[in-house]
Scaffold this active site. Structure first.
Site, short mmCIF file in Angstrom:
data_model
loop_
_atom_site.label_atom_id
_atom_site.label_comp_id
_atom_site.label_asym_id
_atom_site.label_seq_id
_atom_site.Cartn_x
_atom_site.Cartn_y
_atom_site.Cartn_z
CG ASN A 20 46.92 43.47 41.56
OD1 ASN A 20 47.10 43.95 40.45
ND2 ASN A 20 45.84 42.78 41.88
CG ASP B 288 38.96 46.83 38.96
OD1 ASP B 288 37.84 47.19 38.55
OD2 ASP B 288 39.96 46.79 38.24
#
Lengths: 418, 418
Positions: free
Chosen positions: A113, A143
Site C-alpha cells: 500500500n 501480508d
C-alpha cells in the site's frame, strides 16, 4: 529489439516474496510481446532516484521465463518510503527527471500500500509537471493486507508453506509426545493482520486436529485463556500445536515479543512471540516445549509455492502492462473472485487512491468465537489460494535451478542525486 | 493373511524423520510378501514394555504404501533409553516375556546408536534366557552420526531442506540488503556433530556464494574471527548468510545457546545459538540482522525429501526383514557407497556391536581450513545424498496427502508391567 517508442520502468518494493519475480516475468514478457523495452530500477525506487537502471532487454528469453520459478527480488527491492510531496518535493521531481531522461512513459511499481501511494503521487506530479507518465501499482505482499483486491500475490504461497509446515511438524510432535515435546509453537509473519496465522488453520479441521491454538494480532493476548486452552488440548489430545502471529499483543497493545525478555546485557532480546510463549508454557504448565521461527524461509519458499499464487502473480504483471499501454493511469490490476466453488477469478483495474495507505485486516467473521481458530468462512476464502503445486525445476545436484540475471546497467544521463 | 509361524515386531525410536515411515513401509511390505505378520510397538520400546502392540496386518495395502511419503513416526516413537542390563535386568526380562507371549521371533529396532545398543542387548539376553529371537537394528537419524554406515536414512532429506532453505532465504536477503537486513542466520540441528550444518554448504560454492559462514560444533566458537568474517563478507558481497549448528560451543565447551541469555525472571532463555549470534552481530557490527530456527520443520519436511534418502530408507527396511528371516542376528543393514561418480550404493549387514553407542563426527577433512565452510571432499560426500525429488501426492486442497493409520491394538496376554 524494441519497436515502440518510449520505455517502461518496473520496480520492486518492500519485502520480497516467493512469486514477485513471476510478476516481473509477466511484465517483461507482455512488454516484449508489444515491442516495448523494459528497464528495471535496481533496489526498487532507490534505483530510480539514483538513476541506477537495468536494461532487461539484455536478458535472454529463458532467463526471463525462469523468473517465474525464482524467489527473492531479481532486480533488488528496498524498504524506503518517499516522504510526502510537501515534505520532499525534490525526490519526486528527481523521479520525473529520471523518467524523462530515459523516455520512460510507463512506470510499474510492484509492492504494497505504500508503493501504491508512491505510484499515485508520481502520476499526479507528472501531470503537474507536464510529463506524460502512466503509473500502475502492481500488487504484492505476503501480508495479504491490500484493499480492494480479493487477495495479494505472495500470500497464497506463504499460506501454503505455513499450512504444510504445521501439518508436518504436528505429525512429528504427535509421534514423540508420549515421552518428549508436548507443545510446539510456530511463529509466523503478520505484524498487524493475522492472514498468515489464519492460513495455518488449513492444516486441519475439528477440535483435535492441529493447529489447536492460533494467536491473531487482531485479538489481545489473554494469558489465562491461552494456558487453559493449551493444557486442555494436551490432556485431551496428548500434545498441542500453537501458531502465533509475530504481531501478538497484550491488552495494553504491547507486542508479546517485547515483553521484558532481556539478554545478559539488559538488551531487549531479538526474536519474538514464540520464545516468550514457550517460556510461559514451560514455567506455568511444565510441559516440554519446542518452537520454530521460519522467518524469511516462509516468504522465500518458492519450492512449495501455490500454483494459484504463481498464476495470479504472473497475471497481474501482464495485466499491468496491458493497462499501461492502453493508457490507464493511477490504477492497480486487482484480483476479483468471481466464483468460490469452483474457484474462479479475473483481473480488473482499480483506482490507486482506493488502495494507497489502506490496510485490510482479517474480517471478524474469520476468527472463531473462542479466538483460537478460524471459521468455515475463513476456510472458504483461504482454501483456493493454496491450491495447486508449481515446483521449480531441479538440477542434477538436487537443488532448485533458480534464475540469475545479468542485470546490466543503463548508462547514466544525469548528474548524481545528492 | 500371515502364512508363517511367528511374528516380527517393529519399533521406532528417538527423534523421528521425514523418511522413517518409508523404512516402516519397507519392513511391512517385505514381511507381508514373505507371509510374516508384523506387530509394531506403540511409542517405541515403551510399547514393547507396556505390551502396547499394534497389529499392522489390519492396515490396507494402500495405507502401508502411503507411509513411504508420510513424515513423523506412524506408530509413535519415544525418547527412552533402557538402563544397562546390570542396572535394570527386569526391563530386559519383561521385553523377552512380551516377545515370547506374542510369539515374536524377529525384533527390528529403528533408531540411532542407543537403539542399536538396545537391540544388541536384547539379542544377548534372549540367548541367555533361552528364547530364540533375532534382533536387527535399522538405521535412522537426521544427525548422520552412526558408525559403519556411509550415511543414515533421514539425513539426506534434512540436508536437502537445509541447502534449499539457505539458497532461498539468501535470494531474499540479497534483494533487500541495500536498505534492510544485511545478515541472516539460520540455526540447524546437530548438537554434537556438524553434518547438517555442513549440508548447508551445498547451497553455493565460491567465496561470494551463500552460506558465507558455517559454524560447526566441532570447532570452538571464536567471536573475533566470526565477527571479522561477517564484516568482511558484508563489505564485499553486500550481505552475509550464516548457518549455525545448535551445538556451537565456546572454547570452554559451553553451548553458545546457554551463554547468559536470561529472561525477565532470570531463567535461561529457551532457543539458541542463532539468537545469541544475532544479538552479537547487532551489538558489535550494527547491521540489521534476521534469524530463523526451523526446529522440527527441518526434520519433518517430507514435502522436500531427497529421493535418494527415501529410497535408502525404504531399502534398509526391506533388507532388515531379509536379514532377519535369513536367520541373522545382532546386525544392522548399513549403506555402503560403492562408487562416488556416478553415485552407487548397496546394503550389507554390519555387526551391531560395531555401531552401538558410537558416534561418527564430521571428518576434519570436511571442514575448510578457515573453519567457516566445507571442503571439496565434503561436497563429494554430501552431494549425492540430496539428489532427486520425491514429493508426496497432494490433495485437491493443496496439502500433502499424508497417511493416517488405524493402529489397532493387539489384545494383551500379560499383566501390566509396574
Amino acid at each position: 529489439m524494441p519497436s515502440q517508442p518510449g520505455r517502461l520502468l518496473y520496480a520492486q518494493s518492500g519485502g520480497v516474496t516467493a512469486v514477485i519475480n513471476a510478476t516481473a516475468a509477466g511484465v517483461i514478457e507482455a512488454a516484449r510481446a508489444k515491442g516495448v523495452q523494459v528497464y528495471a530500477a535496481r533496489n526498487g525506487i532507490l534505483g530510480a532516484l539514483r538513476e541506477d537502471l537495468i536494461d532487461t532487454s539484455r536478458e535472454s528469453k529463458a532467463a526471463i521465463a525462469a523468473l517465474r520459478h525464482t524467489p527473492g527480488g531479481a532486480f533488488g527491492s528496498c524498504r524506503y518510503k518517499l516522504k510526502s510531496l510537501e515534505a520532499n518535493r525534490a525526490e519526486y521531481e528527481r523521479l520525473i527527471e529520471v523518467l524523462r531522461a530515459h523516455d520512460i512513459r510507463w512506470f510499474l511499481y510492484n509492492g504494497g500500500n505504500d508503493s501504491a501511494d508512491t505510484a499515485l503521487k508520481i502520476s499526479q506530479l507528472g501531470k503537474a509537471m507536464g510529463y506524460d507518465i502512466r503509473c500502475i501499482g502492481v500488487p504484492k505482499t505476503v501480508d495479504n493486507d491490500l484493499a480492494v483486491t480479493d487477495c495479494c500475490p505472495g500470500f497464497g504461497s506463504v499460506a501454503k508453506y505455513t499450512a504444510v509446515s504445521v501439518l508436518e511438524a504436528s505429525l512429528d510432535v504427535a509421534s514423540m509426545a508420549d515421552t518428549s515435546t508436548k507443545v510446539f509453537i510456530l511463529e509466523v509473519m503478520g505484524r498487524h493482520a493475522g492472514w498468515i496465522a489464519a492460513a495455518a488453520g488449513l492444516a486441519g479441521d475439528g477440535p483435535d486436529a492441529p493447529p489447536h491454538v492460533i494467536l491473531f494480532p487482531e485479538n489481545a493476548f489473554d494469558e489465562g485463556a491461552f494456558l487453559a486452552k493449551v493444557k486442555a488440548t494436551v490432556e485431551r489430545v496428548g500434545w498441542c500445536t500453537v501458531v502465533a502471529s509475530e504481531g501478538v499483543r497484550d491488552a495494553a497493545g504491547h507486542f508479546l515479543a517485547e515483553g521484558g525478555t532481556r539478554d545478559a546485557f539488559g538488551h531487549a532480546q531479538l526474536g519474538g512471540a514464540a520464545a516468550v510463549l514457550a517460556q510461559l508454557v514451560k514455567d506455568r504448565l511444565d510441559y516440554k516445549v519446542h518452537w520454530a521461527l521460519p522467518d524469511y524461509l516462509q516468504r522465500s519458499a518458492r519450492h512449495l509455492a501455490s500454483a494459484t499464487d504463481v498464476l495470479q502473480a504472473y497475471a497481474v504483471g501482464r495485466a499491468a502492462v496491458e493497462f499501461a499501454l492502453a493508457g490507464m493511469n493511477a490504477v492497480m490490476p486487482v484480483i476479483v473472485r468471481t466464483s468460490e466453488s469452483p474457484y474462479r477469478w479475473k483481473i480488473e483495474p482499480a483506482e490507486l487512491r482506493k488502495i494507497a495507505n489502506r490496510e485490510k485486516k482479517l474480517p471478524k467473521g474469520f476468527i472463531r468465537r473462542d479466538g483460537f481458530g478460524i471459521t468455515a468462512a475463513a476456510r472458504r476464502y483461504l482454501s483456493p489460494l493454496v491450491r495447486g503445486e508449481a515446483p521449480p525445476p531441479y538440477g542434477k545436484d538436487g537443488l532448485p535451478a533458480y534464475a540469475s540475471l545479468r542485470n546490466m546497467a543503463v548508462a547514466r544521463r544525469l548528474p548524481a542525486f545528492p
